[in-house]
Design an enzyme around this catalytic site. Structure first.
Site, PDB file in Angstrom:
ATOM      1  N   CYS A 155       0.827  -1.221   0.000  1.00 35.73           N
ATOM      2  CA  CYS A 155       0.000   0.000   0.000  1.00 35.73           C
ATOM      3  C   CYS A 155       0.861   1.270   0.000  1.00 35.73           C
ATOM      4  O   CYS A 155       0.756   2.092  -0.918  1.00 35.73           O
ATOM      5  CB  CYS A 155      -0.965  -0.042   1.177  1.00 35.73           C
ATOM      6  SG  CYS A 155      -0.178  -0.392   2.761  1.00 35.73           S
TER       7      CYS A 155
HETATM    8  N1  NDP Z   1      -5.022  -3.681   5.016  1.00 30.78           N
HETATM    9  C1  NDP Z   1      -4.351  -3.067   4.059  1.00 30.78           C
HETATM   10  O1  NDP Z   1      -4.416  -1.831   3.913  1.00 30.78           O
HETATM   11  C2  NDP Z   1      -3.513  -3.839   3.107  1.00 30.78           C
HETATM   12  C3  NDP Z   1      -3.251  -5.180   3.296  1.00 30.78           C
HETATM   13  N2  NDP Z   1      -2.415  -5.837   2.420  1.00 30.78           N
HETATM   14  C4  NDP Z   1      -2.058  -7.231   2.653  1.00 30.78           C
HETATM   15  O2  NDP Z   1      -3.188  -8.049   2.398  1.00 30.78           O
HETATM   16  C5  NDP Z   1      -3.196  -9.157   3.293  1.00 30.78           C
HETATM   17  C6  NDP Z   1      -4.500  -9.121   4.064  1.00 30.78           C
HETATM   18  O3  NDP Z   1      -4.558  -7.916   4.796  1.00 30.78           O
HETATM   19  P1  NDP Z   1      -5.851  -7.475   5.612  1.00 30.78           P
HETATM   20  O4  NDP Z   1      -7.062  -7.685   4.800  1.00 30.78           O
HETATM   21  O5  NDP Z   1      -5.557  -6.160   6.155  1.00 30.78           O
HETATM   22  O6  NDP Z   1      -5.801  -8.559   6.800  1.00 30.78           O
HETATM   23  P2  NDP Z   1      -6.974  -9.029   7.756  1.00 30.78           P
HETATM   24  O7  NDP Z   1      -6.291  -9.425   9.022  1.00 30.78           O
HETATM   25  O8  NDP Z   1      -8.055  -8.038   7.797  1.00 30.78           O
HETATM   26  O9  NDP Z   1      -7.505 -10.357   7.026  1.00 30.78           O
HETATM   27  C7  NDP Z   1      -6.782 -11.567   6.964  1.00 30.78           C
HETATM   28  C8  NDP Z   1      -7.669 -12.641   6.374  1.00 30.78           C
HETATM   29  O10 NDP Z   1      -6.955 -13.868   6.283  1.00 30.78           O
HETATM   30  C9  NDP Z   1      -7.745 -14.920   6.920  1.00 30.78           C
HETATM   31  N3  NDP Z   1      -6.796 -15.940   7.375  1.00 30.78           N
HETATM   32  C10 NDP Z   1      -5.972 -15.895   8.436  1.00 30.78           C
HETATM   33  N4  NDP Z   1      -5.208 -17.028   8.488  1.00 30.78           N
HETATM   34  C11 NDP Z   1      -5.572 -17.776   7.410  1.00 30.78           C
HETATM   35  C12 NDP Z   1      -5.166 -19.050   6.932  1.00 30.78           C
HETATM   36  N5  NDP Z   1      -4.231 -19.773   7.553  1.00 30.78           N
HETATM   37  N6  NDP Z   1      -5.766 -19.537   5.821  1.00 30.78           N
HETATM   38  C13 NDP Z   1      -6.736 -18.828   5.191  1.00 30.78           C
HETATM   39  N7  NDP Z   1      -7.156 -17.610   5.600  1.00 30.78           N
HETATM   40  C14 NDP Z   1      -6.582 -17.099   6.700  1.00 30.78           C
HETATM   41  C15 NDP Z   1      -8.485 -14.159   7.999  1.00 30.78           C
HETATM   42  O11 NDP Z   1      -9.608 -14.834   8.487  1.00 30.78           O
HETATM   43  P3  NDP Z   1      -9.564 -15.768   9.791  1.00 30.78           P
HETATM   44  O12 NDP Z   1      -8.471 -15.238  10.697  1.00 30.78           O
HETATM   45  O13 NDP Z   1     -10.919 -15.651  10.398  1.00 30.78           O
HETATM   46  O14 NDP Z   1      -9.244 -17.118   9.292  1.00 30.78           O
HETATM   47  C16 NDP Z   1      -8.911 -12.945   7.193  1.00 30.78           C
HETATM   48  O15 NDP Z   1      -9.949 -13.288   6.308  1.00 30.78           O
HETATM   49  C17 NDP Z   1      -1.952  -9.010   4.192  1.00 30.78           C
HETATM   50  O16 NDP Z   1      -0.893  -9.756   3.663  1.00 30.78           O
HETATM   51  C18 NDP Z   1      -1.638  -7.522   4.092  1.00 30.78           C
HETATM   52  O17 NDP Z   1      -0.254  -7.292   4.291  1.00 30.78           O
HETATM   53  C19 NDP Z   1      -1.907  -5.228   1.328  1.00 30.78           C
HETATM   54  C20 NDP Z   1      -2.141  -3.913   1.094  1.00 30.78           C
HETATM   55  C21 NDP Z   1      -2.949  -3.110   1.983  1.00 30.78           C
HETATM   56  C1  X2W Z   2      -1.380   1.221   9.339  1.00 30.09           C
HETATM   57  C2  X2W Z   2      -0.593  -0.049   9.207  1.00 30.09           C
HETATM   58  O1  X2W Z   2      -0.343  -0.750  10.176  1.00 30.09           O
HETATM   59  N1  X2W Z   2      -0.190  -0.365   7.987  1.00 30.09           N
HETATM   60  C3  X2W Z   2       0.584  -1.564   7.699  1.00 30.09           C
HETATM   61  C4  X2W Z   2       0.835  -1.640   6.225  1.00 30.09           C
HETATM   62  C5  X2W Z   2      -0.324  -2.180   5.480  1.00 30.09           C
HETATM   63  C6  X2W Z   2      -0.117  -3.538   4.897  1.00 30.09           C
HETATM   64  O2  X2W Z   2      -0.942  -4.386   5.034  1.00 30.09           O
HETATM   65  O3  X2W Z   2       1.070  -3.769   4.310  1.00 30.09           O
HETATM   66  P1  X2W Z   2       1.293  -4.364   2.857  1.00 30.09           P
HETATM   67  O4  X2W Z   2       0.878  -3.323   1.892  1.00 30.09           O
HETATM   68  O5  X2W Z   2       2.760  -4.647   2.821  1.00 30.09           O
HETATM   69  O6  X2W Z   2       0.556  -5.627   2.652  1.00 30.09           O
HETATM   70  C7  X2W Z   2       1.944  -1.558   8.352  1.00 30.09           C
HETATM   71  O7  X2W Z   2       2.537  -0.508   8.519  1.00 30.09           O
HETATM   72  O8  X2W Z   2       2.457  -2.652   8.579  1.00 30.09           O
END
Ligand code: NDP
Ligand code: X2W
Length: 334
Positions: A155
């Site tokens: 992000c």
């Molecule tokens: N949030 C953001 O702004 C951004 C996030 N990302 C990346 O995207 C990914 C997801 O982030 P985010 O949506 O914030 O995370 P969340 O913690 O909100 O969601 C994680 C998801 O993964 C599921 N999960 C956890 N363990 C497992 C497993 N072993 N097998 C299958 N599903 C699983 C969780 O459900 P449950 O635990 O109930 O199983 C949940 O649905 C991360 O790698 C993050 O770095 C990238 C860019 C931006």
């Molecule tokens: C506010 C906050 O905690 N932000 C996360 C970055 C968001 C994220 O999920 O990182 P990726 O884009 O690498 O998947 C952090 O700093 O670790």
């Protein structure tokens, strides 16, 4: 219609992606998955996120061994899961013939030493790390078209690289200088799971990860030069605002800067060079990255705003899917 499995669909990024897939003219949801022991297994995604009601009324399925076999039958698998989970799942899905789009950081930097240092684990699948292509849609389209494992850009890196790459590739940045990226993220950036840092009474506006945030080397690696990156957590839900300070080379003119941005982004619908300072509110719930800049002498201030869950995750993933399959670049997005 191609089938898309979304693993981690109950998370913030996965939920946004589910809606985008549901609205896409060439795609349908093949299955929504959570971990095997998830407390949300069996619930409808729309019961967790009422705004998805009547768009994605599908159950969250536990990712059992049997379910994984169903996932392997899908054309596309999106991993909206934690880095280690993605690192382990991606290889067998690629081997099963799926096109894998990983939203985590597990395959973003093709340097094994990077993972123990910045992620705290040894990478277990170096062969796949080598094959993976960095999913920075506006910059890596040709490579994205040819690979089966796309590591969608992070992000903060998306906001930062979209603003800095036009300057770097046109050699406008002063040699030996280090662009400084001062960025603020909304709280959804840390995911849906409750923690003290992201609880309502604790969130304020503060710096974190000074000098050692994993996105600093990700940005430097894909920019081709060192940067100083300083993230902050802000008390809003969605969005990233990155304000970046750049020392320009002697002799760089206004026209050279304008040409660098306009040539790259003219005719592209997602990155917008705007005539005002970008604001998070203008890109919230949209796939856009808004960029604006101003110079004083050899100093340039460039600002970029994205929604961390959209251009920072789900919408960027869809841009990569559209590129990979030759769909309209903004299908499902605009
Ligand atoms: N949030 C953001 O702004 C951004 C996030 N990302 C990346 O995207 C990914 C997801 O982030 P985010 O949506 O914030 O995370 P969340 O913690 O909100 O969601 C994680 C998801 O993964 C599921 N999960 C956890 N363990 C497992 C497993 N072993 N097998 C299958 N599903 C699983 C969780 O459900 P449950 O635990 O109930 O199983 C949940 O649905 C991360 O790698 C993050 O770095 C990238 C860019 C931006
Ligand atoms: C506010 C906050 O905690 N932000 C996360 C970055 C968001 C994220 O999920 O990182 P990726 O884009 O690498 O998947 C952090 O700093 O670790």
């Amino acid at each position: 219609m191609l089938n898309v499995a979304i693993i981690g669909a109950s998370g913030y990024a996965g939920a946004d992606l589910s809606l985008i897939v549901a609205k896409h003219p060439n795609l349908q949801i093949g299955g929504l998955y959570v971990s095997e022991g998830s407390a949300d297994a069996g619930k409808l995604l729309s019961s967790l996120y009422p705004r998805l009601h009547s768009y994605v009324d599908l159950p969250l399925q536990p990712l059992t061994a049997e379910a994984l076999n169903d996932v392997k039958k899908c054309d596309i698998v999106c991993l909206a899961t934690a880095h280690v989970v993605s690192m382990r799942l991606a290889p067998e899905l690629v081997d099963a013939g799926c096109k894998v789009f990983d939203l985590s950081g597990a395959y973003r930097v093709n340097d094994p030493a990077f993972y123990p240092e910045y992620y705290g684990f040894e990478h277990e699948n170096l062969k796949y790390l080598e094959q993976a292509v960095y999913g920075l849609a506006e910059w890596n389209a040709e490579e994205i078209k040819k690979t089966n494992l796309i590591a969608v850009a992070g992000c903060y890196p998306t906001a930062s690289l979209s603003a800095l790459k036009p300057l770097a590739v046109n050699n406008l940045i002063a040699e030996g200088s280090m662009p400084i990226i001062n960025a603020v993220s909304g709280v959804t950036g840390s995911g849906r799971k409750a923690s003290l840092t992201n609880s309502f009474c604790e969130v304020s506006l503060n710096a974190y990860g000074v000098f050692k945030h994993r996105h600093r080397p990700e940005i430097s690696h894909h920019l081709g030069q060192k940067v100083l990156f300083q993230p902050h957590l802000g008390n809003f839900k969605r969005g990233i605002l990155a304000t970046i300070y750049v020392q320009l080379r002697d002799g760089v003119t206004d026209e050279m800067i304008e040409k660098a941005y306009k040539e790259k982004y003219a005719g592209q619908n997602i990155v917008r060079i705007v005539d005002h300072w970008p604001a998070v509110k203008d890109v919230e719930f949209t796939p856009f990255c808004d960029i604006h800049y101003q110079r004083e002498g050899n100093t340039l201030v460039v600002c970029s705003a994205i929604d961390n869950l959209q251009k920072g995750a789900a919408a960027h993933t869809m841009q990569c899917i559209n590129i990979r399959f030759g769909f309209e670049p903004t299908a499902g997005l605009l």
